[in-house]
Scaffold this motif. Structure first.
Motif, mmCIF file in Angstrom:
data_model
loop_
_atom_site.group_PDB
_atom_site.id
_atom_site.type_symbol
_atom_site.label_atom_id
_atom_site.label_comp_id
_atom_site.label_asym_id
_atom_site.label_seq_id
_atom_site.Cartn_x
_atom_site.Cartn_y
_atom_site.Cartn_z
ATOM 1 N N ALA A 1 0.717 -1.225 0.089
ATOM 2 C CA ALA A 1 -0.080 -0.064 0.117
ATOM 3 C C ALA A 1 0.722 1.235 0.025
ATOM 4 C CB ALA A 1 -0.769 -0.015 1.250
ATOM 5 N N VAL A 2 2.167 1.274 0.769
ATOM 6 C CA VAL A 2 2.756 2.447 0.992
ATOM 7 C C VAL A 2 3.752 2.669 -0.531
ATOM 8 C CG1 VAL A 2 4.937 3.268 1.826
ATOM 9 C CG2 VAL A 2 3.494 2.015 3.288
ATOM 10 N N SER A 3 4.099 1.337 -1.284
ATOM 11 C CA SER A 3 4.396 1.590 -2.547
ATOM 12 C C SER A 3 3.630 2.012 -3.614
ATOM 13 C CB SER A 3 4.958 0.191 -2.831
ATOM 14 O OG SER A 3 6.148 -0.283 -2.104
ATOM 15 N N ARG A 4 2.428 1.795 -3.550
ATOM 16 C CA ARG A 4 1.236 2.061 -4.159
ATOM 17 C C ARG A 4 1.049 3.745 -4.378
ATOM 18 N NH1 ARG A 4 -0.621 -2.934 -3.382
ATOM 19 N NH2 ARG A 4 -2.084 -2.028 -1.604
ATOM 20 N N LYS A 5 1.211 3.959 -2.748
ATOM 21 C CA LYS A 5 0.982 5.607 -2.529
ATOM 22 C C LYS A 5 1.976 6.425 -3.189
ATOM 23 C CE LYS A 5 -2.187 5.355 1.421
ATOM 24 N NZ LYS A 5 -3.130 6.209 0.596
ATOM 25 N N ILE A 6 3.290 6.019 -2.970
ATOM 26 C CA ILE A 6 4.387 6.550 -3.759
ATOM 27 C C ILE A 6 4.511 6.702 -5.085
ATOM 28 C CG2 ILE A 6 6.932 6.588 -3.861
ATOM 29 C CD1 ILE A 6 7.065 5.587 -0.816
ATOM 30 N N ALA A 7 3.925 5.519 -5.611
ATOM 31 C CA ALA A 7 4.068 5.474 -7.068
ATOM 32 C C ALA A 7 3.050 6.324 -7.501
ATOM 33 C CB ALA A 7 3.615 4.043 -7.446
ATOM 34 N N ALA A 8 1.893 6.351 -7.049
ATOM 35 C CA ALA A 8 0.818 7.382 -7.390
ATOM 36 C C ALA A 8 1.098 8.745 -7.408
ATOM 37 C CB ALA A 8 -0.507 7.244 -6.566
ATOM 38 N N LEU A 9 1.959 9.287 -6.282
ATOM 39 C CA LEU A 9 2.569 10.673 -6.383
ATOM 40 C C LEU A 9 3.651 10.981 -7.117
ATOM 41 C CD1 LEU A 9 2.669 13.142 -4.661
ATOM 42 C CD2 LEU A 9 4.589 12.033 -3.042
ATOM 43 N N GLU A 10 4.401 9.973 -7.711
ATOM 44 C CA GLU A 10 5.658 10.088 -8.541
ATOM 45 C C GLU A 10 4.782 10.256 -9.915
ATOM 46 O OE1 GLU A 10 9.427 7.491 -7.023
ATOM 47 O OE2 GLU A 10 7.520 6.484 -8.009
ATOM 48 N N GLN A 11 3.449 9.494 -10.129
ATOM 49 C CA GLN A 11 2.891 9.873 -11.403
ATOM 50 C C GLN A 11 2.142 11.116 -11.506
ATOM 51 O OE1 GLN A 11 -0.216 6.742 -11.971
ATOM 52 N NE2 GLN A 11 -0.850 7.483 -14.005
ATOM 53 N N TRP A 12 1.667 11.621 -10.367
ATOM 54 C CA TRP A 12 1.142 12.881 -10.370
ATOM 55 C C TRP A 12 2.039 14.228 -10.551
ATOM 56 C CZ3 TRP A 12 0.804 17.406 -7.413
ATOM 57 C CH2 TRP A 12 -0.100 18.286 -7.489
ATOM 58 N N LEU A 13 3.452 13.843 -9.928
ATOM 59 C CA LEU A 13 4.247 14.778 -9.883
ATOM 60 C C LEU A 13 5.056 14.539 -11.585
ATOM 61 C CD1 LEU A 13 6.026 14.428 -6.453
ATOM 62 C CD2 LEU A 13 4.685 16.298 -7.558
#
Length: 293
Positions: A36-48
């Motif tokens: 879940a932590v990895s997915r949140k960071i991946a989502a932020l990287e995609q957003w940025l």
């Protein structure tokens, strides 16, 4: 993810992970799975549109872009936390319970406190029950025997009081011609004071009240002479509403004790309220187990 919605949860996950540089530790603090932590960071990287971490065998390492972004995101989160805490504290009430008989002492102090600190609100509940303690309250003033761990606000000290415009008796024996105002259904408080003065007299006219506050109010109106705790009538005497015809006072052994929730469970400002109520008192910690009262 919409570009218009700032992913605050993902940013929080990034900040925690950047502090640990370890997904296992970050997941433990966030109460999430590593996935879940990895997915949140991946989502932020995609957003940025940039990479925040380099993954390697020993853990994580911030990329130059992630390291540059970290201080400003951390500062922004700290500002939000500070603003939220300020708002929360400004709308927090301290639940205080006190016996009705203590109102003459307590209310002027609460009024002065809220005038000085309008962001500190005390929700006051009065009771006629002296046996109950904190229950669901943040602090409580209780009357009776000292409590271990409580703060002794003051010890009960009885003395007669009369309205300032009434004729002042010249001696305790002259009280026999007056109406005796009792704070209870019996005469034990008056008998306690008279015994301490070594005076015996007949109390022919008597009025009994449910609380000391009511007896004091009757005395202010010129109804008779009340036996009162000198601590509770200090403001009435200072303002000239009441006078103490005699210097003699008697300690009953009862005290007014302030109880409070432990610091871990205390609401904001409770320590300030306690300090305010104790500021002009010679207070000591009641440690009955050590033989101190």
């Amino acid at each position: 993810m919409s570009r218009s919605s700032l992913p605050l949860n993902a940013i929080h996950a990034f900040l925690v992970t950047a502090r640990h540089l370890n997904l296992t530790h970050a997941a433990s603090e966030l109460c999430l799975t590593q996935g879940a932590v990895s997915r949140k960071i991946a989502a932020l990287e995609q957003w940025l549109g940039l990479t925040l971490f380099d993954r390697h065998a020993r853990g994580l390492r911030l990329t130059p872009q992630g390291a540059a972004l970290l201080p400003e995101l951390r500062q922004g989160f700290e500002l939000m936390e500070q603003a939220s805490e300020k708002a929360r504290r400004s709308h927090t009430s301290i639940r205080l319970k006190a016996p009705t008989c203590a109102m003459r002492w307590l209310v002027p102090r609460l009024v002065a406190l809220e005038q000085q600190r309008p962001d500190l609100h005390v929700a006051l509940t009065t009771t006629l029950d002296h046996a109950t303690q904190l229950e669901n309250y943040d602090a409580a003033i209780v009357y009776g025997k000292p409590h271990a761990g409580g703060i002794c606000l003051f010890a009960e000290s009885l003395t007669p009081v009369i309205a300032a415009d009434q004729p002042c008796p010249e001696s305790p024996s002259a009280l026999a011609a007056m109406t005796f105002l009792h704070p209870t259904g019996d005469s034990r408080d008056w008998q306690c004071w008279l015994a301490a003065q070594r005076v015996t007299l007949s109390m022919r006219r008597n009025q009994h009240f449910a609380t000391m506050d009511l007896a004091i109010s009757a005395a202010i109106q010129g109804f008779g002479v009340a036996i009162a705790d000198s601590n509770l009538v200090e403001s009435d005497i200072a303002s000239g509403r009441l006078i103490k015809p005699f210097a003699g006072e008697v300690k009953t052994g009862a005290v007014y004790t302030l109880l409070q929730r432990p610091a871990a469970d205390a609401p904001p400002f409770l320590a300030e309220l306690v300090a305010w109520l104790c500021r002009d008192q010679k207070v000591t910690q009641s440690l009955l187990s050590a033989g101190l009262a």
